[in-house]
Structures are given as C-alpha cells and as structure tokens.
Design a protein around this motif. Structure first.
Motif, PDB file in Angstrom:
ATOM      1  N   ALA A  23      -0.803  -7.014  -7.410  1.00  0.00           N
ATOM      2  CA  ALA A  23      -0.253  -6.384  -6.225  1.00  0.00           C
ATOM      3  C   ALA A  23       0.801  -7.266  -5.554  1.00  0.00           C
ATOM      4  O   ALA A  23       1.501  -6.833  -4.666  1.00  0.00           O
ATOM      5  CB  ALA A  23      -1.378  -6.079  -5.244  1.00  0.00           C
ATOM      6  N   PHE A  24       0.902  -8.493  -6.033  1.00  0.00           N
ATOM      7  CA  PHE A  24       1.844  -9.434  -5.435  1.00  0.00           C
ATOM      8  C   PHE A  24       3.230  -9.131  -5.958  1.00  0.00           C
ATOM      9  O   PHE A  24       3.797  -9.834  -6.767  1.00  0.00           O
ATOM     10  CB  PHE A  24       1.412 -10.846  -5.840  1.00  0.00           C
ATOM     11  N   SER A  25       3.771  -8.031  -5.524  1.00  0.00           N
ATOM     12  CA  SER A  25       5.005  -7.538  -6.111  1.00  0.00           C
ATOM     13  C   SER A  25       6.031  -7.312  -5.016  1.00  0.00           C
ATOM     14  O   SER A  25       5.685  -6.952  -3.889  1.00  0.00           O
ATOM     15  CB  SER A  25       4.681  -6.241  -6.860  1.00  0.00           C
ATOM     16  N   PRO A  26       7.287  -7.567  -5.338  1.00  0.00           N
ATOM     17  CA  PRO A  26       8.313  -7.492  -4.302  1.00  0.00           C
ATOM     18  C   PRO A  26       8.401  -6.146  -3.611  1.00  0.00           C
ATOM     19  O   PRO A  26       8.544  -6.091  -2.396  1.00  0.00           O
ATOM     20  CB  PRO A  26       9.595  -7.795  -5.068  1.00  0.00           C
ATOM     21  N   LEU A  27       8.289  -5.072  -4.376  1.00  0.00           N
ATOM     22  CA  LEU A  27       8.457  -3.776  -3.731  1.00  0.00           C
ATOM     23  C   LEU A  27       7.310  -3.454  -2.793  1.00  0.00           C
ATOM     24  O   LEU A  27       7.414  -2.582  -1.947  1.00  0.00           O
ATOM     25  CB  LEU A  27       8.636  -2.661  -4.755  1.00  0.00           C
ATOM     26  N   LEU A  28       6.185  -4.177  -2.969  1.00  0.00           N
ATOM     27  CA  LEU A  28       5.090  -3.961  -2.047  1.00  0.00           C
ATOM     28  C   LEU A  28       5.575  -4.271  -0.634  1.00  0.00           C
ATOM     29  O   LEU A  28       5.347  -3.527   0.302  1.00  0.00           O
ATOM     30  CB  LEU A  28       3.909  -4.863  -2.416  1.00  0.00           C
TER      31      LEU A  28
ATOM     32  N   PRO B 164       2.868   3.977  -8.468  1.00  0.00           N
ATOM     33  CA  PRO B 164       3.604   2.727  -8.270  1.00  0.00           C
ATOM     34  C   PRO B 164       2.842   1.882  -7.245  1.00  0.00           C
ATOM     35  O   PRO B 164       2.524   2.367  -6.160  1.00  0.00           O
ATOM     36  CB  PRO B 164       4.958   3.189  -7.721  1.00  0.00           C
ATOM     37  N   THR B 165       2.535   0.648  -7.601  1.00  0.00           N
ATOM     38  CA  THR B 165       1.696  -0.168  -6.731  1.00  0.00           C
ATOM     39  C   THR B 165       2.482  -0.707  -5.543  1.00  0.00           C
ATOM     40  O   THR B 165       1.914  -1.267  -4.638  1.00  0.00           O
ATOM     41  CB  THR B 165       1.134  -1.354  -7.524  1.00  0.00           C
ATOM     42  N   ASP B 166       3.804  -0.530  -5.570  1.00  0.00           N
ATOM     43  CA  ASP B 166       4.620  -1.121  -4.531  1.00  0.00           C
ATOM     44  C   ASP B 166       5.379  -0.067  -3.714  1.00  0.00           C
ATOM     45  O   ASP B 166       6.329  -0.374  -3.040  1.00  0.00           O
ATOM     46  CB  ASP B 166       5.586  -2.132  -5.145  1.00  0.00           C
ATOM     47  N   LEU B 167       4.986   1.181  -3.853  1.00  0.00           N
ATOM     48  CA  LEU B 167       5.607   2.234  -3.060  1.00  0.00           C
ATOM     49  C   LEU B 167       4.512   3.040  -2.374  1.00  0.00           C
ATOM     50  O   LEU B 167       3.389   3.096  -2.865  1.00  0.00           O
ATOM     51  CB  LEU B 167       6.430   3.176  -3.959  1.00  0.00           C
ATOM     52  N   PRO B 168       4.837   3.671  -1.285  1.00  0.00           N
ATOM     53  CA  PRO B 168       3.792   4.408  -0.567  1.00  0.00           C
ATOM     54  C   PRO B 168       3.497   5.792  -1.153  1.00  0.00           C
ATOM     55  O   PRO B 168       2.738   6.541  -0.584  1.00  0.00           O
ATOM     56  CB  PRO B 168       4.372   4.526   0.841  1.00  0.00           C
ATOM     57  N   HIS B 169       4.124   6.131  -2.282  1.00  0.00           N
ATOM     58  CA  HIS B 169       3.907   7.466  -2.857  1.00  0.00           C
ATOM     59  C   HIS B 169       3.312   7.386  -4.262  1.00  0.00           C
ATOM     60  O   HIS B 169       3.676   6.514  -5.038  1.00  0.00           O
ATOM     61  CB  HIS B 169       5.236   8.230  -2.967  1.00  0.00           C
ATOM     62  N   ASP B 170       2.428   8.329  -4.562  1.00  0.00           N
ATOM     63  CA  ASP B 170       1.954   8.516  -5.931  1.00  0.00           C
ATOM     64  C   ASP B 170       2.483   9.845  -6.433  1.00  0.00           C
ATOM     65  O   ASP B 170       2.844  10.717  -5.644  1.00  0.00           O
ATOM     66  CB  ASP B 170       0.418   8.529  -5.989  1.00  0.00           C
ATOM     67  N   MET B 171       2.508  10.006  -7.743  1.00  0.00           N
ATOM     68  CA  MET B 171       3.029  11.248  -8.304  1.00  0.00           C
ATOM     69  C   MET B 171       2.032  11.844  -9.289  1.00  0.00           C
ATOM     70  O   MET B 171       1.411  11.115 -10.054  1.00  0.00           O
ATOM     71  CB  MET B 171       4.348  10.957  -9.033  1.00  0.00           C
ATOM     72  N   ARG B 172       1.908  13.163  -9.210  1.00  0.00           N
ATOM     73  CA  ARG B 172       1.086  13.857 -10.201  1.00  0.00           C
ATOM     74  C   ARG B 172       2.011  14.630 -11.133  1.00  0.00           C
ATOM     75  O   ARG B 172       2.910  15.343 -10.665  1.00  0.00           O
ATOM     76  CB  ARG B 172       0.100  14.813  -9.522  1.00  0.00           C
TER      77      ARG B 172
ATOM     78  N   THR C  38      -4.442   7.881 -15.459  1.00  0.00           N
ATOM     79  CA  THR C  38      -3.862   7.228 -14.292  1.00  0.00           C
ATOM     80  C   THR C  38      -3.164   5.959 -14.763  1.00  0.00           C
ATOM     81  O   THR C  38      -3.747   5.159 -15.484  1.00  0.00           O
ATOM     82  CB  THR C  38      -4.951   6.864 -13.262  1.00  0.00           C
ATOM     83  N   ILE C  39      -1.917   5.824 -14.367  1.00  0.00           N
ATOM     84  CA  ILE C  39      -1.178   4.641 -14.765  1.00  0.00           C
ATOM     85  C   ILE C  39      -0.595   3.993 -13.515  1.00  0.00           C
ATOM     86  O   ILE C  39       0.010   4.664 -12.689  1.00  0.00           O
ATOM     87  CB  ILE C  39      -0.107   4.981 -15.824  1.00  0.00           C
ATOM     88  N   SER C  40      -0.860   2.703 -13.358  1.00  0.00           N
ATOM     89  CA  SER C  40      -0.417   1.988 -12.171  1.00  0.00           C
ATOM     90  C   SER C  40       0.394   0.765 -12.561  1.00  0.00           C
ATOM     91  O   SER C  40       0.082   0.107 -13.549  1.00  0.00           O
ATOM     92  CB  SER C  40      -1.629   1.504 -11.348  1.00  0.00           C
ATOM     93  N   GLY C  41       1.417   0.508 -11.751  1.00  0.00           N
ATOM     94  CA  GLY C  41       2.242  -0.674 -11.988  1.00  0.00           C
ATOM     95  C   GLY C  41       3.413  -0.668 -11.044  1.00  0.00           C
ATOM     96  O   GLY C  41       3.622   0.311 -10.307  1.00  0.00           O
ATOM     97  N   PRO C  42       4.194  -1.736 -11.050  1.00  0.00           N
ATOM     98  CA  PRO C  42       5.365  -1.784 -10.176  1.00  0.00           C
ATOM     99  C   PRO C  42       6.332  -0.643 -10.505  1.00  0.00           C
ATOM    100  O   PRO C  42       6.536  -0.319 -11.675  1.00  0.00           O
ATOM    101  CB  PRO C  42       6.004  -3.140 -10.500  1.00  0.00           C
ATOM    102  N   PHE C  43       6.917  -0.044  -9.461  1.00  0.00           N
ATOM    103  CA  PHE C  43       7.744   1.155  -9.626  1.00  0.00           C
ATOM    104  C   PHE C  43       8.849   0.980 -10.671  1.00  0.00           C
ATOM    105  O   PHE C  43       8.997   1.795 -11.580  1.00  0.00           O
ATOM    106  CB  PHE C  43       8.361   1.539  -8.276  1.00  0.00           C
ATOM    107  N   LEU C  44       9.598  -0.094 -10.538  1.00  0.00           N
ATOM    108  CA  LEU C  44      10.728  -0.225 -11.459  1.00  0.00           C
ATOM    109  C   LEU C  44      10.266  -0.491 -12.891  1.00  0.00           C
ATOM    110  O   LEU C  44      10.936  -0.122 -13.848  1.00  0.00           O
ATOM    111  CB  LEU C  44      11.697  -1.316 -10.984  1.00  0.00           C
ATOM    112  N   SER C  45       9.100  -1.125 -13.044  1.00  0.00           N
ATOM    113  CA  SER C  45       8.557  -1.316 -14.392  1.00  0.00           C
ATOM    114  C   SER C  45       8.212   0.032 -15.013  1.00  0.00           C
ATOM    115  O   SER C  45       8.493   0.293 -16.180  1.00  0.00           O
ATOM    116  CB  SER C  45       7.297  -2.180 -14.364  1.00  0.00           C
ATOM    117  N   LEU C  46       7.588   0.899 -14.197  1.00  0.00           N
ATOM    118  CA  LEU C  46       7.233   2.229 -14.698  1.00  0.00           C
ATOM    119  C   LEU C  46       8.495   2.978 -15.113  1.00  0.00           C
ATOM    120  O   LEU C  46       8.544   3.621 -16.164  1.00  0.00           O
ATOM    121  CB  LEU C  46       6.495   3.025 -13.615  1.00  0.00           C
ATOM    122  N   MET C  47       9.517   2.867 -14.276  1.00  0.00           N
ATOM    123  CA  MET C  47      10.756   3.583 -14.554  1.00  0.00           C
ATOM    124  C   MET C  47      11.440   2.995 -15.801  1.00  0.00           C
ATOM    125  O   MET C  47      11.920   3.738 -16.655  1.00  0.00           O
ATOM    126  CB  MET C  47      11.684   3.473 -13.346  1.00  0.00           C
ATOM    127  N   ASP C  48      11.473   1.671 -15.884  1.00  0.00           N
ATOM    128  CA  ASP C  48      12.106   1.032 -17.042  1.00  0.00           C
ATOM    129  C   ASP C  48      11.370   1.369 -18.330  1.00  0.00           C
ATOM    130  O   ASP C  48      11.978   1.512 -19.387  1.00  0.00           O
ATOM    131  CB  ASP C  48      12.143  -0.494 -16.861  1.00  0.00           C
TER     132      ASP C  48
END
Lengths: 232, 301, 327
Positions: free
Chosen positions: A13-18, A66-74, A97-107
């Motif tokens: 969770a120690f991620s910049p976007l958090l 995304p663990t660093d954004l306030p939104h989840d997506m279904r 369920t897949i969790s991780g930093p937003f940009l990692s998920l996008m990349d």
C-alpha cells in the motif's frame, strides 16, 4: 469489502498514488461510468478479436481495485460485449478480484509491463478464478491496445484537454514515484545512512508534497470542469 | 468376462534400489510362488544402481525354470555413454530374450525383430500404436495416464498384446536430477546410492502435510498406489488381457495371488480390496486416470 | 562461426509482431486448441491469424514455426490431423512435433513439410535422434532441458541435423513429454491437454501478509510478505520429504543462457529457443531484444550476459542442466 478480496499488505500500500488518492477526493461516479462505457464500446468496435477470445468468460465478473485510487471498477463480460462500471462500495463478490497500483494495472492491460513479473514481485494480488483472469490478460494482450489512447478517443471532442490532463496526472504520478523510490532505496541501506537519508528525503518530500498538493487541486478542478462537459 | 482369451498377469520391473540379496530372494519367491505369467527384469530408473549387482543370471534361470516368461526392461532416460552401453547390451540380448524398450534409443535397435514396448514410450493414439506394431512390437504396455476411452480405442485396433498397470505406485516423471540425492543435500555424482533407504520410494508431502508424491532417485512416483481390481472386467471386455503389478516391499506373492484370484473369479471385489488394504496399510489407492480424472483420485468404492 | 538463430514465442498475433520487430529470426506458435503444449485460455492463433502471421513475418524476413506438439487423442485425432494439414497448406517454415503417429502422417502426406522434433519427444541421445532422422526425415531437434553442455556437444558430434536448445524462461526439471505429474494432481497433462498445472486448478490465497499458492487443493508454496513469488507449477513448490521442507524438485527460477552463448556455440548448438508463449508482449519485447543483442555480441566473439531477473519466476535465473552442478 468483498469477503474474498484481498487487500494488499501494508508494504504494497506504500504507493505514490495512494498519497495522490488521499488528496484526490473521489470523483462523481456518473461521468466516470459514461467514460468507461464509451471505452468498452470503442474496444468492442475496434478489436473484435478480443471479444472472441473472451467468449468463454461470458457471465464472469471482475473487480479491479487500484490500491492507490478511491475508486474500484466492476467489469462484467457479456456475450459479445463488456460492461464496466465504477463500484465504490463493493456490493457483491466477483469471480476475480485483482488489486494493485493503478498505473501498474493499466500498464499490464496495455502490454507495457509483464503481468507475471508484477505478480512475481508481489505488486499485484489476485483472488478468485485464476483461469478467467488469465483469459482476460491473454485476450487484452492479443491486440495492440493503448488504454490511454482509448480513454482519449472515448472522450471524443474533449480529447485535447483530457490528454493534457492525463499527461499531468502521469507526470504527477511519476514524480511521486521517483520520490518514493528514493525512500525505498534508503530503506534498504544501513540504519545510520537510512536515518540520514530519511531526514533529507523527508524534507525534500515535504517540499514536493506541498507543490504537488497545489497541482492536484488544480487538476481536480479541471477534471470537474471536464466532467460537466462530457455529453450525457 | 471375456472367456475367449485367457488373461495374463505380469510383474513389472522393480523400480526401487533394493540390495542384491534382497532382490534375489524377492525374485526367487516370485519364481516359486507367484501366479504371474511374465516377469520384467532390469533397471529402468538409474544406471548407477547396477553397480555390483550380479543376481540377474540366477534369477532368470529360476524364473524360467518355474515356467515364467522373462522380459528384460531398458532404461527410460538414456543420457550418457554408460546409459548407452547398457542400452546396446540389451539390444544384443534381444536375440535371446524379449526386450522391453523404454527409450527411443532402444526402440531403434529392436525394430524389425520381436520386442516389447514399455509404458515410458508415448503411445496415445492408434497411429502411434501401429507404428510400433509395424516395427515388431508384440507386447505393449500403455502409458498410465490413458483414460478408459483411449484404452478402448487402442484395444479396438491393436494387433499386439496390450498391457496396463493395475497395482502399485504410478511412474509419473523422470529427470536427470536425482531427487533422493537432492533431498539429502548430496550431488548426483556422490549420491552414496542413498535411494536404497526407501524401498518403496520416499514420501513427498505438501507444506500442510498432505500426502502428495514419492521420489525414487531420478524418478517421481505417485503417492497413491493404483488399484484397478474393480476395473479388471471392463478392461477384459474392451480387449485388454495383460495386467502389470508393480513390485513393492510388501508380500507381492500375496498381491499377485489376489489379482489372479480376481481374474479367475475366486474372490469377490470387496474381499480382494480388504486383503490389499491390509497388505499396503496406510497407503491410499487410486484409479482416477482410468476414469478420466486426476490420477490420484479414487472413483467409486 | 555462424550466428545462433533466435527462436521466439508468440502466444498472440500482437506478440508475434513484437517478436519479429524486436529481432527474432523465427517465431513459434500454436493453434487455439489442444494440439499444442501451451493450450491456455485466450491464447494462440486461429487459422486466419496464422495466415496473417506468416505474411507479417515473411515480409520482414522471419520464419514461422508451428508447434503441434501434444499427442493426438485415440478415437479423435482429427484436430491434430487438421493442424498438420493447415500447416502444410499455409506453408509454415516448419512444424514442431512429438507424436510418432503424427510424424508418420506428416511425412507420408506432406513430404515437403519441414519437420522439427519437439522437446516433448524427449530425444536425449544420438541414437534416439538419428532414429527420428532416418524414419521421418526430421531436420532439427529441440533438445530436452536435462542435458549438460558436454552431452550436447557429444550429441552434435554424432548427428547430422541441427540442434535447438532452450535459452530463457520456464524450466522443466523433468524430461519433457514424459511427465504426468500435472495430470496426477489436476487431471490435465502436457501430453494430452497441452497444459501443466493449469490455471483452472490454481488459487491464490492471501493469508495475512503471506501468499499461499494452491493447485487442485494442494498447497504448492507459501511466500512471505517480501518474498518473490512463483506460479504454482507443481514441480516448483516447497515440499516435505523426510521432515525437511524445501524446493525438492526445482526452485521458482528461469533459465537464462546469455552468459554462456560462446560455450553453447562451441558445443555445436544452432538455435536458441525462448520459452514463454503464455507470457505477455512486454516479456517478449524485452527478452527478444536482449537476446538479439547477446547473440550479435557472441557472433563478434564477445560475451554479453544480460540480467533479466525482473521477468523471472522467483526473480532468479539459472543455467539449468547445462551446468552439471544443477544435477
């Protein structure tokens, strides 16, 4: 929280976007949902081979957190279509369920970074139907998709201001990312050096955070303006 | 049951590293008492184990005197010159004995003459079966992972005598790496023949303590013992009449007798399984492969 | 000295384009069914996609090899026969096969089709390889990952065809094509179904900060909070044998031979195969690029060892059986 979904551990969770996410107050859902629908529609139209590969998944639901954004997506895979929506208070469990930093998920979805490598390094966590996730990953990977571009295309006439916005967000992220990686490196150094480094980095970070805070407020304002402009 | 063809029982090659005396005594007992028709002899797992073992001539003589047909089995993984020398020697013996090939290096030398094909040669379909039959294979042991549907399809077209394993740990994998040596933190070259400590293989469990597999030097085996005593009639009905029992450190004479009695209808299934369970106490049985499921599973009672 | 040929994986059309653009000499792939050993969901090529792939690769000077390297099913061999026929019709540069019945069919029906012997045939010695050469006219053999460098050299001295060896990616510690571990535990095997430890039987369980990987109800491994994880391939888990828990068969690790290319060339190897049709485009891009550089360097007589731990299972690399210490 879905019962089966695993939230990453403190370390992950120690991620910049958090930090950015904490600063960035949740956005209104309706326009985001419209954006997602546009995007899904666009991919459906331009990359039918992906839907073909997704066919065995009809009825499967994914939660992307995304663990660093306030939104989840279904994301719900239908027959010949994909439905995406924001879901902040997760109401029902999903198949995956897949969790991780937003940009990692996008990349990963873009094929810019290797999903397996993210998983091996514990940046991503996965719960539920592993085969369904693999199918989704392989299907997305089978075509050349640029999600950033897809987002912009979905915005239609608004794409120029949005592109600027995405760039700003990206820059913000990467700036923060660099700062954080300094701290991470420091954490692996010897204790004495680490204390020194941390003090220095903290001062530096405090300065940058203040700067970023300003930029984020601006960004947020621009986003809200943009949201109002998206045709309903 | 098909009464037109008499079913045969065979004792598969000993997979484990028993010492020479124990092995000799074991085969003498089999020769004198076990109701089996064929006995496979030879090292199939690791060429190193042959060092200093000279029981083969005596054992062959005793088995043949007892009216049993001896088949010599070849190595399943042929890598270096030592492996190749053993393979070449076996090919030479193919003039006097039926030799079972478990690697293509031996197949290539036996083609054109009467020979056997072991379960480590991949025969999954009719065309492969025909290739080996056309090359002179009169006796073919099929890979253990084949489901009943495949066995039936193969039996339908076979001109050779097909065999399946019906008892014992299933051979699942072979490696150049020695897992016994590795488990004891030894190098393969200095293995001290440490696999001789586990006469039925060394149990491999998961971190949670679930029984999983077994290691036997270079080989990996199933944890469970296959037991197809319930499936014997179905196998015979589809035209498979040769049944392989893989040797273990139990009363194999008794195990052979139970299967013989089952084939001849002298005991019922429940009775046979009771005796087998008592003989291999604390080991699970499985028949999953036959039923198209995971090999470890036990389908039915 | 001739240059090593770089043979690269393509799980999808996009990966194929990236492999070709990144410097692959040849790309290998399979059809989207059980006829190939990476029969994973969402992966592989339709017949039309293969035709497009051939066009893309050939225009750019790269070869296309089709893997039909599982064993045809008794009573239903049609998909395998169709795959071979399609490969011949579309004129792939070679077809990679293991099943002796299919090899016989291909030789008889399509005498012009170039045949490569798959690693799944587990031909580990000169006698076995020469048998396939004499009987089916195979032109290249992919060697099992259980051979040492001296063994590979000896093989090359005694055969007249070219050898291809694995250079990067997943490590099978067992002789390939002779392993039923996966089907014993999950019911699905490489030989029959084209899968090993399939995702359909995999679950990840986060327990506290630990990650448990589970295959068909069996715990394959548990990773601590900061430990590099691996996919739950059943021969790469931690198990107990005689009281001690550890990586009994193989660690989660990937093969990487960039550091020993001169030795492989010296042992007579002609081609290097990158494993990983199931991996992403990003993996293909990075590994192919790096190997292109390492191979070009080796052709100039230089050694260019490239670390790719970030892409590897468990974040570590090995030279596997090529170094006898591995045994």
């Amino acid at each position: 929280m879905p019962p089966a979904a695993a939230r990453p551990t403190d370390n992950d969770a120690f991620s910049p976007l958090l930090m950015a996410g904490l600063l960035l107050r949740p956005l209104p859902k309706a326009p985001l949902n419209r954006l997602l629908r546009h995007m899904a529609g666009h991919i459906q139209k331009n990359h039918p081979a992906i839907l073909e590969r997704l066919a065995p998944l009809a009825g499967t639901e994914f939660l992307i957190c995304p663990t660093d954004l306030p939104h989840d997506m279904r994301m719900i895979i239908g027959t010949g279509q994909v439905d995406c929506r924001i879901e902040d208070d997760i109401k029902a469990p999903a198949d995956v369920t897949i969790s991780g930093p937003f940009l990692s998920l996008m990349d990963m979805m873009d094929g810019r970074i290797d999903g397996d490598a993210l998983f091996f390094s514990r940046s991503l966590s996965v719960e539920g139907d592993t085969e369904a996730l693999l199918t989704l990953r392989n299907a997305m990977d089978s075509e050349d998709i640029d999600l950033r571009q897809e987002i912009l295309t979905s915005l239609g006439p608004l794409k120029t201001p949005a592109a600027a916005l995405l760039n700003i967000t990206g820059r913000l992220y990467h700036g923060l990312s660099r700062d954080m990686s300094h701290i991470r490196r420091a954490a692996t150094a010897s204790l004495a050096r680490r204390c020194d480094a941390l003090t220095q980095e903290n001062q530096e970070l405090a300065r940058k955070t203040a700067e970023l805070e300003k930029k984020l407020t601006k960004t947020q304002n621009r986003l809200q303006v943009l949201n109002r402009k998206i045709p309903s | 049951m098909d009464v037109t063809q008499k079913s045969g029982l065979s004792l598969g090659p000993l997979l484990f590293n028993w010492d020479g005396d124990k092995t000799r005594d074991f085969y003498f007992a089999i020769a004198d008492e076990a109701p089996v028709n064929h006995v496979y002899l030879g090292e199939v797992v690791c060429a190193k184990r042959l060092a200093g073992k000279d029981y083969l001539p005596e054992v062959i003589e005793r088995l043949e005197r007892a009216g049993k047909t001896v088949i010599l089995s070849g190595l399943m993984l042929v890598l270096d010159d030592r492996d190749m020398t053993i393979t070449n020697d076996l090919a030479t013996m193919g003039r006097d004995y039926l030799v079972e090939a478990n690697d293509m290096s031996l197949v290539s030398q036996l083609r054109g003459q009467n020979h056997a094909i072991g379960p480590f040669i991949n025969i999954y379909n009719e065309a492969s079966l025909k290739y080996y039959e056309d090359g002179g294979a009169s006796r073919i042991s099929l890979p253990p992972e084949l489901p009943a549907a495949s066995l039936r399809a193969l039996a339908h077209v076979a001109t050779s005598a097909l065999e399946v394993q019906v008892f014992g740990r299933l051979p699942l994998a072979i490696s150049a790496r020695c897992y016994h040596a590795r488990a004891h933190k030894l190098h393969k070259d200095g293995c001290q023949y440490i696999c001789d400590r586990d006469p039925d293989g060394r149990a491999v469990d998961t971190m949670d303590g679930q029984p999983f597999l077994a290691i036997n030097g270079l080989q990996t085996l199933s944890h469970s013992y296959i037991n197809l005593s319930a499936e014997l009639p179905a196998l015979q009905e589809m035209g498979i009449h040769n049944f392989r029992l893989s040797p273990h450190d139990v009363d194999m004479v008794k195990v052979c007798t139970i299967f013989r009695d089952r084939l001849e209808g002298k005991i019922d299934l429940a009775e046979a399984n009771d005796i087998l369970e008592a003989e291999v106490f604390a080991i699970e049985f499985s028949n999953g492969y036959y039923h198209g499921e995971a090999g470890r599973m036990q389908i039915g009672t | 000295m001739t240059k090593l040929e770089l043979v690269c994986p393509a799980g999808t059309p996009a990966a194929l384009r990236i492999a070709v653009d990144s410097g692959a000499d040849a790309v290998y792939m399979g059809f989207r069914d059980e006829t190939n050993a990476r029969n994973f969901p969402g992966l592989n090529f339709s017949v039309e996609e293969l035709a497009e792939a051939l066009d893309y690769a050939h225009t750019r000077g790269a070869k296309v090899l089709l893997a039909v390297n599982t064993y045809a099913k008794a009573g239903n061999g049609d998909p395998w026969i169709r795959a071979v026929d399609n490969a011949a019709r579309l004129k792939v540069d070679a077809i990679i096969m293991a099943d002796i019945g299919l090899l016989a069919y291909a030789k008889e029906t399509h005498p012009d089709l170039r045949l490569h012997l798959s690693v799944q045939a587990s031909a580990s010695n000169p006698a076995a390889i020469n048998h396939y050469v004499q009987e089916f006219g195979i032109r290249r053999v992919v060697l099992p990952r259980v051979l040492t460098l001296p063994e590979i050299r000896r093989i090359n001295e005694r055969i007249d065809i070219k050898t291809e060896v694995f250079a990067f990616g997943g490590m099978c510690p067992m002789a390939e094509g002779r392993c039923s571990l996966s089907s014993y535990i999950t019911g699905k095997s490489p030989n029959m179904n084209g899968v090993c430890s399939p995702a359909s039987h995999v679950t990840y369980v986060q327990s506290g900060a630990d990650l448990k990987t589970n295959l068909a109800g069996f715990t394959i491994n548990t990773f601590g909070p900061n430990e590099q994880a691996g996919y739950p391939t059943l021969c790469k888990g931690r198990f107990a044998a005689g009281g001690e828990v550890g990586y009994l068969f193989e660690e989660p690790t990937s093969l990487n031979v960039t550091g020993i290319l001169p030795e492989l060339m010296d042992a007579g190897v002609s081609a290097l195969k990158i494993e990983g049709r199931q991996r992403s485009k990003a993996y293909v891009r990075e590994v192919v690029r790096n190997f292109r550089a390492a191979i070009d360097a080796a052709a100039r007589g230089e050694r260019l060892e490239i670390n790719m731990d970030g892409l590897s299972e468990g974040g570590q690399n090995t030279t596997g059986a090529y170094d006898k210490k591995w045994m």
